[in-house]
Design a protein around this motif. Sequence first.
Motif, mmCIF file in Angstrom:
data_model
loop_
_atom_site.group_PDB
_atom_site.id
_atom_site.type_symbol
_atom_site.label_atom_id
_atom_site.label_comp_id
_atom_site.label_asym_id
_atom_site.label_seq_id
_atom_site.Cartn_x
_atom_site.Cartn_y
_atom_site.Cartn_z
ATOM 1 N N SER A 135 -90.407 3.676 -24.308
ATOM 2 C CA SER A 135 -91.367 2.573 -24.334
ATOM 3 C C SER A 135 -90.670 1.221 -24.304
ATOM 4 N N ILE A 136 -89.563 1.105 -25.037
ATOM 5 C CA ILE A 136 -88.785 -0.135 -25.048
ATOM 6 C C ILE A 136 -88.197 -0.407 -23.673
ATOM 7 N N VAL A 137 -87.667 0.619 -23.041
ATOM 8 C CA VAL A 137 -87.066 0.470 -21.708
ATOM 9 C C VAL A 137 -88.113 0.004 -20.703
ATOM 10 N N ILE A 138 -89.274 0.633 -20.715
ATOM 11 C CA ILE A 138 -90.343 0.270 -19.781
ATOM 12 C C ILE A 138 -90.804 -1.174 -20.022
ATOM 13 N N ALA A 139 -91.002 -1.540 -21.281
ATOM 14 C CA ALA A 139 -91.483 -2.891 -21.604
ATOM 15 C C ALA A 139 -90.466 -3.956 -21.207
ATOM 16 N N THR A 140 -89.193 -3.730 -21.497
ATOM 17 C CA THR A 140 -88.192 -4.733 -21.133
ATOM 18 C C THR A 140 -88.026 -4.816 -19.622
ATOM 19 N N ALA A 141 -88.143 -3.696 -18.936
ATOM 20 C CA ALA A 141 -88.041 -3.717 -17.471
ATOM 21 C C ALA A 141 -89.200 -4.509 -16.859
ATOM 22 N N PRO A 174 -79.438 -6.163 -29.384
ATOM 23 C CA PRO A 174 -79.697 -5.311 -30.535
ATOM 24 C C PRO A 174 -79.902 -3.855 -30.121
ATOM 25 N N SER A 175 -79.809 -2.957 -31.079
ATOM 26 C CA SER A 175 -79.953 -1.529 -30.787
ATOM 27 C C SER A 175 -81.419 -1.188 -30.509
ATOM 28 N N TYR A 176 -81.636 -0.012 -29.947
ATOM 29 C CA TYR A 176 -83.005 0.443 -29.716
ATOM 30 C C TYR A 176 -83.791 0.469 -31.022
ATOM 31 N N SER A 177 -83.161 0.933 -32.082
ATOM 32 C CA SER A 177 -83.834 1.002 -33.390
ATOM 33 C C SER A 177 -84.267 -0.380 -33.856
ATOM 34 N N ASP A 178 -83.386 -1.364 -33.676
ATOM 35 C CA ASP A 178 -83.725 -2.733 -34.069
ATOM 36 C C ASP A 178 -84.890 -3.272 -33.245
ATOM 37 N N LEU A 179 -84.898 -2.987 -31.956
ATOM 38 C CA LEU A 179 -85.997 -3.446 -31.097
ATOM 39 C C LEU A 179 -87.313 -2.784 -31.479
ATOM 40 N N ILE A 180 -87.267 -1.498 -31.772
ATOM 41 C CA ILE A 180 -88.489 -0.794 -32.176
ATOM 42 C C ILE A 180 -89.031 -1.404 -33.471
ATOM 43 N N LYS A 181 -88.149 -1.696 -34.423
ATOM 44 C CA LYS A 181 -88.578 -2.323 -35.677
ATOM 45 C C LYS A 181 -89.177 -3.701 -35.418
ATOM 46 N N ALA A 182 -88.561 -4.484 -34.535
ATOM 47 C CA ALA A 182 -89.058 -5.828 -34.233
ATOM 48 C C ALA A 182 -90.438 -5.771 -33.589
ATOM 49 N N VAL A 183 -90.625 -4.863 -32.661
ATOM 50 C CA VAL A 183 -91.915 -4.744 -31.963
ATOM 51 C C VAL A 183 -92.997 -4.268 -32.919
ATOM 52 N N ASN A 184 -92.650 -3.362 -33.813
ATOM 53 C CA ASN A 184 -93.630 -2.805 -34.747
ATOM 54 C C ASN A 184 -93.767 -3.610 -36.033
ATOM 55 N N SER A 185 -93.102 -4.739 -36.134
ATOM 56 C CA SER A 185 -93.096 -5.505 -37.387
ATOM 57 C C SER A 185 -94.471 -6.030 -37.789
#
Length: 79
Positions: free
Chosen positions: A30-36, A4-15
């Motif tokens: 933040s998404i890059v660091i967390a997934t890494a 999924p896109s970065y936007s989709d991941l941000i929405k999922a995390v903040n849901s």
Amino acid sequence: MLRPSYSDLIKAVNSEVEPGEDPIVTSRYSIVIATAKRAKQLINGSKPLIETDSRKPLSIAIEEMNQGKVKIIADNEKK
């Protein structure tokens, strides 16, 4: 392209953030660091939290985040 896109991941995390509260994740960084970090855990022997055919740790980590299986804890919430 990342799915999924970065936007989709941000929405999922903040849901699960309540209305009026600050979002946990506000940037791609933040998404890059967390997934890494999650991918490193998988490389070091952690079991995947999802069923997947992928054997790539980063792909697994991204899908775990997208499905809400991994939570990001804000720095001010750490104990």
